[in-house]
Design a protein around this motif. Sequence first.
Motif, PDB file in Angstrom:
ATOM      1  N   ALA A 136       0.818  -1.209   0.000  1.00  0.00           N
ATOM      2  CA  ALA A 136       0.000   0.000   0.000  1.00  0.00           C
ATOM      3  C   ALA A 136       0.856   1.264   0.000  1.00  0.00           C
ATOM      4  CB  ALA A 136      -0.937  -0.002   1.203  1.00  0.00           C
ATOM      5  N   LEU A 137       1.899   1.273   0.806  1.00  0.00           N
ATOM      6  CA  LEU A 137       2.790   2.422   0.896  1.00  0.00           C
ATOM      7  C   LEU A 137       4.159   1.979   0.391  1.00  0.00           C
ATOM      8  CD1 LEU A 137       1.745   3.644   4.461  1.00  0.00           C
ATOM      9  CD2 LEU A 137       0.992   4.573   2.261  1.00  0.00           C
ATOM     10  N   LEU A 138       4.404   2.198  -0.893  1.00  0.00           N
ATOM     11  CA  LEU A 138       5.625   1.709  -1.517  1.00  0.00           C
ATOM     12  C   LEU A 138       6.849   2.300  -0.838  1.00  0.00           C
ATOM     13  CD1 LEU A 138       6.623  -0.066  -3.815  1.00  0.00           C
ATOM     14  CD2 LEU A 138       6.641   1.963  -5.272  1.00  0.00           C
ATOM     15  N   ASP A 139       7.752   1.427  -0.462  1.00  0.00           N
ATOM     16  CA  ASP A 139       8.984   1.838   0.216  1.00  0.00           C
ATOM     17  C   ASP A 139      10.002   2.238  -0.845  1.00  0.00           C
ATOM     18  OD1 ASP A 139      11.386   1.989   1.636  1.00  0.00           O
ATOM     19  OD2 ASP A 139      10.735   0.487   3.090  1.00  0.00           O
ATOM     20  N   ILE A 140      10.093   3.541  -1.122  1.00  0.00           N
ATOM     21  CA  ILE A 140      10.960   4.039  -2.191  1.00  0.00           C
ATOM     22  C   ILE A 140      12.433   3.744  -1.917  1.00  0.00           C
ATOM     23  CG2 ILE A 140      11.696   6.061  -3.504  1.00  0.00           C
ATOM     24  CD1 ILE A 140       8.851   5.118  -4.084  1.00  0.00           C
ATOM     25  N   PRO A 141      12.949   3.985  -0.698  1.00  0.00           N
ATOM     26  CA  PRO A 141      14.361   3.626  -0.452  1.00  0.00           C
ATOM     27  C   PRO A 141      14.637   2.137  -0.676  1.00  0.00           C
ATOM     28  CG  PRO A 141      13.558   5.083   1.269  1.00  0.00           C
ATOM     29  CD  PRO A 141      12.366   4.692   0.457  1.00  0.00           C
ATOM     30  N   LEU A 142      13.702   1.271  -0.258  1.00  0.00           N
ATOM     31  CA  LEU A 142      13.891  -0.164  -0.471  1.00  0.00           C
ATOM     32  C   LEU A 142      13.861  -0.490  -1.963  1.00  0.00           C
ATOM     33  CD1 LEU A 142      14.173  -3.041   0.566  1.00  0.00           C
ATOM     34  CD2 LEU A 142      11.686  -3.116   0.890  1.00  0.00           C
ATOM     35  N   LEU A 143      12.969   0.170  -2.706  1.00  0.00           N
ATOM     36  CA  LEU A 143      12.899  -0.044  -4.148  1.00  0.00           C
ATOM     37  C   LEU A 143      14.216   0.364  -4.811  1.00  0.00           C
ATOM     38  CD1 LEU A 143      10.911  -1.018  -6.329  1.00  0.00           C
ATOM     39  CD2 LEU A 143      10.282   1.369  -6.701  1.00  0.00           C
ATOM     40  N   GLY A 144      14.820   1.465  -4.319  1.00  0.00           N
ATOM     41  CA  GLY A 144      16.111   1.896  -4.841  1.00  0.00           C
ATOM     42  C   GLY A 144      17.197   0.860  -4.583  1.00  0.00           C
ATOM     43  N   LYS A 145      17.159   0.245  -3.416  1.00  0.00           N
ATOM     44  CA  LYS A 145      18.140  -0.804  -3.094  1.00  0.00           C
ATOM     45  C   LYS A 145      17.945  -2.023  -3.995  1.00  0.00           C
ATOM     46  CE  LYS A 145      18.485   0.639   1.757  1.00  0.00           C
ATOM     47  NZ  LYS A 145      18.190   0.302   3.176  1.00  0.00           N
ATOM     48  N   VAL A 146      16.691  -2.359  -4.260  1.00  0.00           N
ATOM     49  CA  VAL A 146      16.404  -3.480  -5.159  1.00  0.00           C
ATOM     50  C   VAL A 146      16.926  -3.179  -6.567  1.00  0.00           C
ATOM     51  CG1 VAL A 146      14.540  -4.718  -6.345  1.00  0.00           C
ATOM     52  CG2 VAL A 146      14.432  -4.365  -3.871  1.00  0.00           C
ATOM     53  N   ALA A 147      16.712  -1.937  -7.021  1.00  0.00           N
ATOM     54  CA  ALA A 147      17.188  -1.546  -8.350  1.00  0.00           C
ATOM     55  C   ALA A 147      18.709  -1.620  -8.426  1.00  0.00           C
ATOM     56  CB  ALA A 147      16.707  -0.136  -8.679  1.00  0.00           C
ATOM     57  N   LEU A 148      19.380  -1.171  -7.382  1.00  0.00           N
ATOM     58  CA  LEU A 148      20.849  -1.219  -7.347  1.00  0.00           C
ATOM     59  C   LEU A 148      21.327  -2.671  -7.361  1.00  0.00           C
ATOM     60  CD1 LEU A 148      23.426   0.484  -7.133  1.00  0.00           C
ATOM     61  CD2 LEU A 148      23.227   0.339  -4.640  1.00  0.00           C
ATOM     62  N   ALA A 149      20.687  -3.506  -6.566  1.00  0.00           N
ATOM     63  CA  ALA A 149      21.060  -4.922  -6.529  1.00  0.00           C
ATOM     64  C   ALA A 149      20.780  -5.598  -7.870  1.00  0.00           C
ATOM     65  CB  ALA A 149      20.291  -5.635  -5.416  1.00  0.00           C
ATOM     66  N   ALA A 150      19.734  -5.152  -8.567  1.00  0.00           N
ATOM     67  CA  ALA A 150      19.365  -5.763  -9.842  1.00  0.00           C
ATOM     68  C   ALA A 150      20.464  -5.605 -10.888  1.00  0.00           C
ATOM     69  CB  ALA A 150      18.065  -5.165 -10.361  1.00  0.00           C
ATOM     70  N   VAL A 151      21.228  -4.515 -10.800  1.00  0.00           N
ATOM     71  CA  VAL A 151      22.362  -4.343 -11.708  1.00  0.00           C
ATOM     72  C   VAL A 151      23.360  -5.488 -11.504  1.00  0.00           C
ATOM     73  CG1 VAL A 151      24.284  -2.852 -12.364  1.00  0.00           C
ATOM     74  CG2 VAL A 151      22.072  -1.840 -11.766  1.00  0.00           C
ATOM     75  N   ALA A 152      23.636  -5.785 -10.230  1.00  0.00           N
ATOM     76  CA  ALA A 152      24.540  -6.903  -9.909  1.00  0.00           C
ATOM     77  C   ALA A 152      23.944  -8.234 -10.347  1.00  0.00           C
ATOM     78  CB  ALA A 152      24.834  -6.919  -8.408  1.00  0.00           C
ATOM     79  N   PHE A 153      22.645  -8.395 -10.198  1.00  0.00           N
ATOM     80  CA  PHE A 153      21.997  -9.635 -10.626  1.00  0.00           C
ATOM     81  C   PHE A 153      22.146  -9.819 -12.145  1.00  0.00           C
ATOM     82  CE2 PHE A 153      18.919  -8.907  -6.876  1.00  0.00           C
ATOM     83  CZ  PHE A 153      19.763  -9.593  -6.014  1.00  0.00           C
ATOM     84  N   GLY A 154      21.965  -8.735 -12.904  1.00  0.00           N
ATOM     85  CA  GLY A 154      22.114  -8.813 -14.349  1.00  0.00           C
ATOM     86  C   GLY A 154      23.528  -9.154 -14.767  1.00  0.00           C
ATOM     87  N   LEU A 155      24.505  -8.554 -14.091  1.00  0.00           N
ATOM     88  CA  LEU A 155      25.902  -8.846 -14.407  1.00  0.00           C
ATOM     89  C   LEU A 155      26.248 -10.297 -14.066  1.00  0.00           C
ATOM     90  CD1 LEU A 155      27.593  -5.535 -13.180  1.00  0.00           C
ATOM     91  CD2 LEU A 155      27.081  -6.225 -15.536  1.00  0.00           C
ATOM     92  N   ALA A 156      25.701 -10.803 -12.951  1.00  0.00           N
ATOM     93  CA  ALA A 156      25.925 -12.206 -12.588  1.00  0.00           C
ATOM     94  C   ALA A 156      25.343 -13.131 -13.650  1.00  0.00           C
ATOM     95  CB  ALA A 156      25.302 -12.505 -11.224  1.00  0.00           C
ATOM     96  N   SER A 157      24.177 -12.769 -14.197  1.00  0.00           N
ATOM     97  CA  SER A 157      23.580 -13.556 -15.277  1.00  0.00           C
ATOM     98  C   SER A 157      24.504 -13.613 -16.486  1.00  0.00           C
ATOM     99  CB  SER A 157      22.241 -12.939 -15.713  1.00  0.00           C
ATOM    100  OG  SER A 157      21.347 -12.829 -14.644  1.00  0.00           O
TER     101      SER A 157
END
Length: 453
Positions: A221-242
């Motif tokens: 209901a209340l999107l956690d923007i800082p957490l979403l930013g952390k997920v986005a940052l981690a996703a870069v690493a996930f893509g590189l690992a792929s």
Amino acid sequence: MKSLFDIREHFENLRQLLLWTLLVIPVGILSGSASALFLWSLDRSTELRWQYEWLLFLLPVAGVGMAYLDQWIGKSAKGGNNLILDRIHEPGGGVPTRMAPLVLFGTLVTHLFGGSAGREGTAVQMGGSLASAYGRLCKFGAENTRILLMAGVAAGFGSVFGTPLTGAIFAMEVLVIGRMQYGALIPVMVASLVGDYTCSAWGVHHATYHISISDPEHLRALLDIPLLGKVALAAVAFGLASKVFAELTHGLQIGFGKISPHAPVRVAMGAAVVIGLVYLLGTRDYIGLGVRSSHEGAVTLLSAFEAGGADVWSWWWKLLFTAVTLSVGFKGGEVTPLFFIGATLGNTLAVLLGAPVDLMAGVGLVAVFAGATNTPLACTIMGIELFGSHYGIYFAVGSFIAYYCSGHSGIYSAQRLGVPKNSSSKLPPDLPLRDVKTLQNASSRKAKSRDRK
């Protein structure tokens, strides 16, 4: 003036829908039953390896035997998932029926003796092989055979993971990067649902993963923007690992091939490397499927969802073990190891970024898979099917960013490039992924030659 409601057109649509539904139900039953047999056998093989740890030392012998069997009767069936994708793109050749028993036997051998591999490739290949055999038996045309093969992929994938919606989306999305065709949506959905139901009806149960954030409804209901930013940052690493996984696997395949042109020699060398890595690290956590372990405190896919459940480099070791195992010719899929890589990398990044460990492990699980297979939509749906819709936005952000960051690489070389991931890429449409690297290398050599002049 033509009527807004053309009765004949609607009748034809309904007739075709009914025909396709009846056509793919046997595919779902066959694929679901094959997945049930495979999952049951896989559990027995894994338990035997836990009970008799000395089986690991027979991995080279088992690999050599499997390589000779492949040379003897494998022939075109050795093409695996890529053969199925090629046959969907260019129907007519069909998929050999012998692929199903060969990949089943080969995967069980890999897991029994300690290779690091998954199960998706086996289920997809069995589904495609059985669907093709059914199509030949009933003498269906080329277009219907194409749909049957897609249905076999969907039923195999959906039944082996217990994610029928993901199986249907995956079967359509994996064919062409950046483009989906919805013409086969209903038959692949029916096949995936029937396959999953059939597998469950045989009494087979799937691994259950949990994300235990205290108030998921509030999180949605209340999107956690800082957490979403952390997920986005981690996703870069996930893509590189792929990308690292896909490129390392292909690179090792070429490297071992240069060392020896003989498949039995290559598989023996790869098995020796796996045994050496086990004793170098002093752990067996990175062999086999990796979902669970017989040893308390081991790093597993399930433990990655707990604080302290993975070491900092667990993701890298699983990546290396799996790349070596598959590059030399052992049978098995890549997806469950990719789950392990993503979840353990997510565990590590959660600590570094101050994010919830279980959520980041869940995002990593689907995001690394998305980057390696170029199927971000299917992986978003998989996250929702496995963990619940509360975290859907995090799965979507993680999967799509990882997809873009993995570049034009992937574990399926027969995938076609429909839409390049960046506008500056001057790549021809519908180019198989296996040819993208060749074309890019040729362009790079020409550019360097011009610079020297």
